[in-house]
Scaffold this motif. Structure first.
Motif, PDB file in Angstrom:
ATOM      1  N   LEU A  93       0.822  -1.207   0.000  1.00  0.00           N
ATOM      2  CA  LEU A  93       0.000   0.000   0.000  1.00  0.00           C
ATOM      3  C   LEU A  93       0.861   1.265   0.000  1.00  0.00           C
ATOM      4  O   LEU A  93       0.483   2.278  -0.575  1.00  0.00           O
ATOM      5  CB  LEU A  93      -0.978  -0.029   1.173  1.00  0.00           C
ATOM      6  N   ARG A 128      -2.937  -1.395 -11.465  1.00  0.00           N
ATOM      7  CA  ARG A 128      -3.254  -1.101 -12.858  1.00  0.00           C
ATOM      8  C   ARG A 128      -3.683   0.343 -13.022  1.00  0.00           C
ATOM      9  O   ARG A 128      -4.028   0.772 -14.112  1.00  0.00           O
ATOM     10  CB  ARG A 128      -4.383  -2.019 -13.346  1.00  0.00           C
ATOM     11  N   GLU A 129      -3.700   1.059 -11.892  1.00  0.00           N
ATOM     12  CA  GLU A 129      -4.215   2.427 -11.958  1.00  0.00           C
ATOM     13  C   GLU A 129      -3.068   3.420 -12.154  1.00  0.00           C
ATOM     14  O   GLU A 129      -1.921   3.114 -11.871  1.00  0.00           O
ATOM     15  CB  GLU A 129      -4.959   2.801 -10.668  1.00  0.00           C
ATOM     16  N   HIS A 177      -5.568  10.619   0.255  1.00  0.00           N
ATOM     17  CA  HIS A 177      -4.473  10.373  -0.696  1.00  0.00           C
ATOM     18  C   HIS A 177      -3.975  11.661  -1.327  1.00  0.00           C
ATOM     19  O   HIS A 177      -2.995  11.654  -2.044  1.00  0.00           O
ATOM     20  CB  HIS A 177      -4.940   9.398  -1.769  1.00  0.00           C
TER      21      HIS A 177
ATOM     22  N   GLY B 348      -5.254   2.591   0.466  1.00  0.00           N
ATOM     23  CA  GLY B 348      -6.180   1.515   0.126  1.00  0.00           C
ATOM     24  C   GLY B 348      -7.560   2.022  -0.266  1.00  0.00           C
ATOM     25  O   GLY B 348      -8.211   1.471  -1.153  1.00  0.00           O
ATOM     26  N   GLU B 350      -8.305   4.836  -1.730  1.00  0.00           N
ATOM     27  CA  GLU B 350      -8.247   5.406  -3.070  1.00  0.00           C
ATOM     28  C   GLU B 350      -8.043   4.317  -4.127  1.00  0.00           C
ATOM     29  O   GLU B 350      -8.649   4.358  -5.197  1.00  0.00           O
ATOM     30  CB  GLU B 350      -7.110   6.433  -3.134  1.00  0.00           C
ATOM     31  N   TRP B 351      -7.232   3.351  -3.810  1.00  0.00           N
ATOM     32  CA  TRP B 351      -6.979   2.272  -4.764  1.00  0.00           C
ATOM     33  C   TRP B 351      -8.273   1.499  -5.024  1.00  0.00           C
ATOM     34  O   TRP B 351      -8.656   1.262  -6.174  1.00  0.00           O
ATOM     35  CB  TRP B 351      -5.882   1.353  -4.211  1.00  0.00           C
ATOM     36  N   ARG B 354     -10.524   3.470  -7.201  1.00  0.00           N
ATOM     37  CA  ARG B 354     -10.117   3.524  -8.611  1.00  0.00           C
ATOM     38  C   ARG B 354     -10.340   2.210  -9.339  1.00  0.00           C
ATOM     39  O   ARG B 354     -10.662   2.201 -10.516  1.00  0.00           O
ATOM     40  CB  ARG B 354      -8.638   3.894  -8.693  1.00  0.00           C
ATOM     41  N   ILE B 355     -10.165   1.125  -8.615  1.00  0.00           N
ATOM     42  CA  ILE B 355     -10.433  -0.162  -9.258  1.00  0.00           C
ATOM     43  C   ILE B 355     -11.927  -0.234  -9.605  1.00  0.00           C
ATOM     44  O   ILE B 355     -12.305  -0.579 -10.730  1.00  0.00           O
ATOM     45  CB  ILE B 355     -10.034  -1.345  -8.344  1.00  0.00           C
ATOM     46  N   ARG B 358     -12.748   1.849 -12.579  1.00  0.00           N
ATOM     47  CA  ARG B 358     -12.342   1.223 -13.834  1.00  0.00           C
ATOM     48  C   ARG B 358     -13.336   0.124 -14.214  1.00  0.00           C
ATOM     49  O   ARG B 358     -13.741  -0.002 -15.369  1.00  0.00           O
ATOM     50  CB  ARG B 358     -10.921   0.660 -13.697  1.00  0.00           C
ATOM     51  N   VAL B 365     -10.930  -6.233 -15.260  1.00  0.00           N
ATOM     52  CA  VAL B 365     -10.232  -7.452 -15.681  1.00  0.00           C
ATOM     53  C   VAL B 365     -10.495  -8.524 -14.638  1.00  0.00           C
ATOM     54  O   VAL B 365     -10.870  -8.215 -13.495  1.00  0.00           O
ATOM     55  CB  VAL B 365      -8.713  -7.222 -15.862  1.00  0.00           C
ATOM     56  N   PRO B 367      -8.727 -10.420 -12.637  1.00  0.00           N
ATOM     57  CA  PRO B 367      -8.164 -10.420 -11.272  1.00  0.00           C
ATOM     58  C   PRO B 367      -8.706  -9.312 -10.373  1.00  0.00           C
ATOM     59  O   PRO B 367      -8.389  -9.292  -9.187  1.00  0.00           O
ATOM     60  CB  PRO B 367      -6.660 -10.205 -11.492  1.00  0.00           C
ATOM     61  N   ASN B 371      -8.504  -9.033  -6.283  1.00  0.00           N
ATOM     62  CA  ASN B 371      -7.661  -7.947  -5.806  1.00  0.00           C
ATOM     63  C   ASN B 371      -8.426  -7.017  -4.870  1.00  0.00           C
ATOM     64  O   ASN B 371      -7.916  -6.605  -3.836  1.00  0.00           O
ATOM     65  CB  ASN B 371      -7.101  -7.176  -6.999  1.00  0.00           C
ATOM     66  N   GLU B 416      -6.748 -11.596 -18.890  1.00  0.00           N
ATOM     67  CA  GLU B 416      -6.101 -10.411 -18.341  1.00  0.00           C
ATOM     68  C   GLU B 416      -5.991  -9.362 -19.438  1.00  0.00           C
ATOM     69  O   GLU B 416      -5.453  -9.629 -20.515  1.00  0.00           O
ATOM     70  CB  GLU B 416      -4.717 -10.792 -17.812  1.00  0.00           C
ATOM     71  N   ARG B 419      -1.618  -4.970 -19.860  1.00  0.00           N
ATOM     72  CA  ARG B 419      -1.191  -4.134 -18.732  1.00  0.00           C
ATOM     73  C   ARG B 419      -0.138  -3.147 -19.172  1.00  0.00           C
ATOM     74  O   ARG B 419       0.629  -3.422 -20.046  1.00  0.00           O
ATOM     75  CB  ARG B 419      -0.605  -5.019 -17.633  1.00  0.00           C
TER      76      ARG B 419
END
Ligand SMILES: Cc1cc2nc3c(=O)[nH]c(=O)nc-3n(C[C@H](O)[C@H](O)[C@H](O)COP(=O)(O)O)c2cc1C
Ligand code: SF4
Ligand code: SF4
Lengths: 506, 419
Positions: A93, A128-129, A177, B348, B350-351, B354-355, B358, B365, B367, B371, B416, B419
């Motif tokens: 992270l 992937r971001e 963030h 985490g 923010e991630w 964003r996932i 998307r 995708v 995974p 994830n 996948e 990438r």
């Protein structure tokens, strides 16, 4: 009161530790590394990086070892599967938004992210971001550069300016963030200890302006030494670059870093001591010279022979009263011993200028800096060069020179000419013999009869005694420049030539 | 059963005169006739639990305040920051019955021997600030505050300020970064002094407990079932019901009332559509599937279906709602409101957002699901405060209960993407 000792288990091994000690410290004492960024013994344990997570038997979730205390029967695992997984996931992270610009980052090779990835991470990236972008290349003070993208927001730097220097130039702004480290409005990171933030920063967010892009850290050698810029005697490590001399235009000393010594400097170093090292490669004396009656280079043996015979002649004719010696607290204990053996015991010299005068005084504060800007006054005092013997001041010496009482002036590292300014050439032309000895040319070096190059302390082994009377060793980090040799060996060379004869004559 | 909202049909309830005519400030008078310790005992008996979200037994919290001999100065703070999406009950309580809050605050001050009572009000609640300010002035003029100084303080607008330790930091003028107990605020709180933080709804219950007795309050609530680790929850709770219902609004019910009954009271699902999901306690609490709404609404029963009572913000979602969108909406809020102090939550949240973004845009995708789950697991339990736990919990909750909504968004074949 010492804390009760208790037994606890670390990775299955039964250990003893003081009750209440932080697990991260107890593990360190046992040689077990737990990764961490925010925790620092001097700055506290905010527990925000969440990297030092360990498994504690009976606890439902991973615990941060920087906030868990040792108690009787505690069972901690730092390397179990859950502990490792927790550490790796915290690291992952940390890296989600990290720019991974290691190829152009000065921290590369000593970076907390790189090191921990290799030791505790080693996962395949799932990111992937696109990365979050923040500001880079910010000159936040005279010495320090900031890259907000590389920052892991551990708050070490902000806590340093808050708790240690109490200047609070740095803060964390924004939220989530979007958060970033920056200067408080209207501030610059220009306190006298700013460079410590670079040491504290576990990543490449804060870097030394001076060291940027100069040389890769893995080419550097490290030698334990003592800072010679004031009488505190901070413990330092000299990082020298001899393997890649073409980097940074041949500068041999790449940087100075503090060495932890809880009794002297803790983890810190002042900026004067840290960034003052360029002098070791600038304006140095390399050759043994005689300038008067005419300018010529000499071999050491010839120079010592000539100087010894001139000293002998004047001493025999005029006696030791007319010889004035100006010495500096920059001499090592070894130098002081040879100095005394030569000037006092062999020559019977009485006129010394020793005590720090305005030329060697500066700012003092209650963190580290001492007002005497030389490292070893105490070493000299221990041999009797205290206030009683050191009767001279610059003013008194000036008056004695004017009055023609001085036939010989032996100056060691103290640039009389700079101190006297416009009057210098007139004053220095009065004695029959002027000797300049030291690592640097100085202005006096141009006006002396003899010019003897001495090593700087980084080019020799030796000891300094700091203001508290603490004797500390330093080691040779670099070869002497040119013909330079330690001060003690110059005194000793002269004593051997002249001291015996002088004694016999008396 | 109505306790707090019983007189809400009276348009003048916010005035001191009316409030007193309806029995107001009798609880305070009664409390002041009792020793502080006795008030604490009565509240313990009532099984009153914190209605700000955590459900911590109130009497027990108070009893952890060190005795006055050890710490003469102590504070009580009424938490009126209410920022959880889906919650608006505190706002209504503050608008309609400010004296009920104030009386509760003064009782709490007496119970822990505090001379200072603060009300920390969400910055956006400007009207409620004015209403409460007026109420305090009225109470002071009527001599009801006694030797207690009551002060109002307005927030500057961040969700995290509602968390007790962040609230204390912001009250001290600092950045609202949650503290990490121990020590707990009841021992080291505002300016380092013992401080009790209670939600305004929780405080509003106190006058009624004092007047009618702890036993009365306990009898109204859920009895609990120790064998199933369900502890009693006394009295009622005021629910904010919103989303796809016919009559959104606040509804007060006894603790342990089935969720279905509350939704029905609000007119059921809007437009005759089928129910898909219910958020039971505000958007920080994981969702329930339509089949789970017979659950009794009390703090511990909800754990059995993987959620929480939280602050009682019931959001009803009908069959047209897409759970990827809903979870993205909530995660985006949490990422925006993460205080940024600790890394797993800051990065985490923010991630995760964003996932999901998307995935919503069609770039998912194969995974991604694993994830999302993995990242969620890696945040929950490894952070300083409950907001971070929520970040990890919410998306996993939606994925677990509505897997088909997520599967639909991903490419049919597990391939996948480049990438
Ligand atoms: C992220 C977060 C936000 C919170 N926001 C609020 C809030 O707005 N109002 C509130 O009363 N409690 C809120 N809480 C709960 C408080 O931390 C605290 O538990 C509560 O004010 C205690 O009062 P109670 O025991 O009466 O519920 C929040 C907790 C978290 C983790
Ligand atoms: S700049 Fe460095 S020391 Fe400061 S918060 Fe960021 S990572 Fe930590
Ligand atoms: S979990 Fe999130 S909100 Fe809570 S302290 Fe950490 S970063 Fe802040």
């Amino acid at each position: 009161m010492t804390a009760k000792r208790v037994t606890f288990k670390l990775n299955g091994v039964t250990l003893e530790a003081p009750e209440g000690q932080l697990v991260i410290e107890a593990a360190k004492a046992a040689g077990v590394e737990i990764p961490h960024y925010c925790y620092h013994p001097a700055l506290g344990n905010p527990g925000n990086c969440r990297l030092c997570v360990v498994e504690v038997a009976g606890a439902p979730k991973p615990m941060v070892s920087c906030r868990t205390q040792v108690r009787e029967g505690l069972e901690v695992y730092t390397d179990s599967e859950p502990a490792r997984r927790a550490q790796a996931s915290s690291l992952e992270l940390h890296l989600v938004n990290h720019p991974l610009d290691c190829p152009v980052c000065d921290q590369s090779g000593e970076c907390g992210l790189q090191d921990y990835y290799m030791k505790f991470g080693r996962y395949d990236s799932q990111v992937r971001e696109a990365k979050e972008h923040k500001r880079k290349r910010l000159e936040i003070g005279p010495h320090v550069m900031l890259d907000q993208e590389r920052c892991v927001l551990c708050t070490r730097c902000t806590r340093f300016t808050e708790k240690i220097t109490k200047t609070s130039e740095l803060g964390i702004f924004g939220r989530g963030h979007k958060e970033f480290v920056d200067l408080a409005p209207g501030q610059r990171l220009d306190n006298a200890y700013s460079g410590n933030t670079v040491d504290l920063c576990p990543v490449g967010a804060l870097t030394d302006k001076d060291f940027r892009f100069k040389v890769r850290v893995w080419y550097l050698d490290q030698t334990p030494s003592i800072c010679a810029d004031c009488s505190r005697g901070c413990n330092v490590s000299l990082h020298t670059n001899t393997k890649r001399p073409w980097h940074d235009e041949g500068r041999r000393l790449a940087r100075v870093k503090p060495r932890h010594n809880p009794e002297v400097n803790q983890w810190w170093l002042c900026d004067e001591g840290r960034y003052g090292f360029k002098k070791f490669d600038e304006d140095r004396l390399g050759r043994v010279m005689r300038l008067i009656p005419y300018r010529r280079e000499l071999a050491w043996e010839t120079a010592l022979d000539e100087l010894a015979s001139e000293l002998r002649r004047e001493l025999e004719a005029l006696g030791p009263e007319g010889l004035a010696v100006v010495a500096s607290g920059a001499l090592s204990n070894e130098d002081w011993a040879a100095f005394k053996a030569f000037f006092v015991d062999a020559l019977g010299c009485k006129r010394f200028l020793f005590a720090p005068q305005p030329d060697q005084l500066g700012i003092e504060d209650d963190l580290l800096r001492r007002k005497e800007k030389v490292p070893n006054l105490e070493g000299g005092k221990a041999l009797g060069f205290g206030s009683a013997v050191a009767s001279l001041s610059w003013e008194r010496l000036e008056a004695d020179l004017e009055a023609g009482k001085i036939w010989g002036l032996y100056l060691i590292e103290r640039d009389a000419a700079r101190f006297w300014g416009a009057k210098a050439s007139a004053l220095l032309s009065k004695p029959r013999l002027v000797v300049w000895q030291g690592p640097w040319k100085g202005r006096t070096g141009e006006l002396a009869h003899f010019r003897l190059p001495a090593t700087a302390h980084i080019e020799e082994d030796g000891h300094f005694t700091n203001f508290e009377g603490r004797i500390q060793a330093y080691q040779k980090a670099l070869e002497p420049l040119g013909q330079a040799r330690p001060d003690w060996s110059i005194f000793e060379g002269l004593r051997q030539r002249l001291g015996a004869a002088q004694k016999a004559a008396r | 059963m109505k306790i707090l909202t019983r007189h809400f049909d009276n348009p003048k309830l916010h005035e001191l005169e009316t409030y007193r005519a309806l029995g107001g400030y009798q609880g305070l008078a009664k409390a002041r006739g009792m020793a502080p310790q006795a008030v604490q005992e009565e509240v313990k008996k009532s099984n009153l639990r914190g209605l700000g979200g955590a459900g911590f037994p109130v009497g027990m919290k108070w009893s952890t305040v060190p005795p006055p001999e050890k710490a003469p100065e102590r504070f009580v703070v009424a938490n009126f920051d209410e920022s959880e999406p889906g919650c608006f009950k505190d706002r209504v309580l503050g608008t309609r019955a400010p004296h009920q809050i104030l009386e509760g605050l003064l009782i709490a001050c007496h119970a822990v021997s505090a001379r200072w009572g603060f009300v920390f009000i969400r910055g956006e609640y400007a009207d409620q600030y004015d209403i409460l300010k007026k109420a305090v002035a009225e109470a002071e003029a009527a001599g009801l505050c006694g030797d207690v100084k009551v002060r109002l303080m307005r927030g500057a607008g961040a969700y995290i300020c509602g968390l007790d330790t962040a609230l204390l930091e912001t009250m001290e003028g600092k950045k609202a970064w949650p503290r990490q107990p121990p020590p707990f605020p009841t021992v080291v709180g505002l300016m380092g002094k013992p401080t009790v933080v209670n939600n305004v709804e929780t405080l509003s219950m106190l006058p009624h407990i004092l007047v009618n007795g702890g036993q009365w309050f306990a009898d109204i609530g859920a009895k609990g079932d120790p064998a199933r680790r369900i502890h009693p929850s006394g009295g009622t709770a005021v629910y904010s019901v919103s989303g796809d219902v016919e009559r959104p609004g606040i509804y007060e019910f006894a603790m342990g009332t089935p969720l279905r009954q509350i939704i029905e009271a609000a007119g059921g699902v809007r437009g005759g559509r089928a129910l898909k999901a219910v958020i039971p306690g505000g958007t920080s609490t994981p969702p329930l599937a339509a089949s789970e709404i017979d659950v009794p609404m009390d703090f511990d029963s909800l754990r059995g279906v993987g959620s929480f009572l939280g602050a009682g913000g019931i959001v009803v979602l009908d069959e047209t709602r897409d759970m990827v969108e809903v979870s993205h909406n909530i995660e985006r809020f949490l990422a925006h409101e993460s205080c940024g102090q600790c890394t797993p939550c800051r990065e985490g949240s923010e991630w995760t957002t964003r996932i999901l973004e998307r995935v919503l845009e069609g770039g998912g995708v194969e995974p991604d699901l694993a994830n999302l789950r993995r990242v969620g697991e890696n945040i929950a339990g490894k952070v300083i405060c409950a907001l971070g736990d929520t970040v990890g919990m919410v998306v996993r909750g939606y994925m677990k209960k509505f897997p088909e909504d997520f599967a639909k968004r991903l490419p049919a074949k597990p391939a996948e993407a480049a990438r």
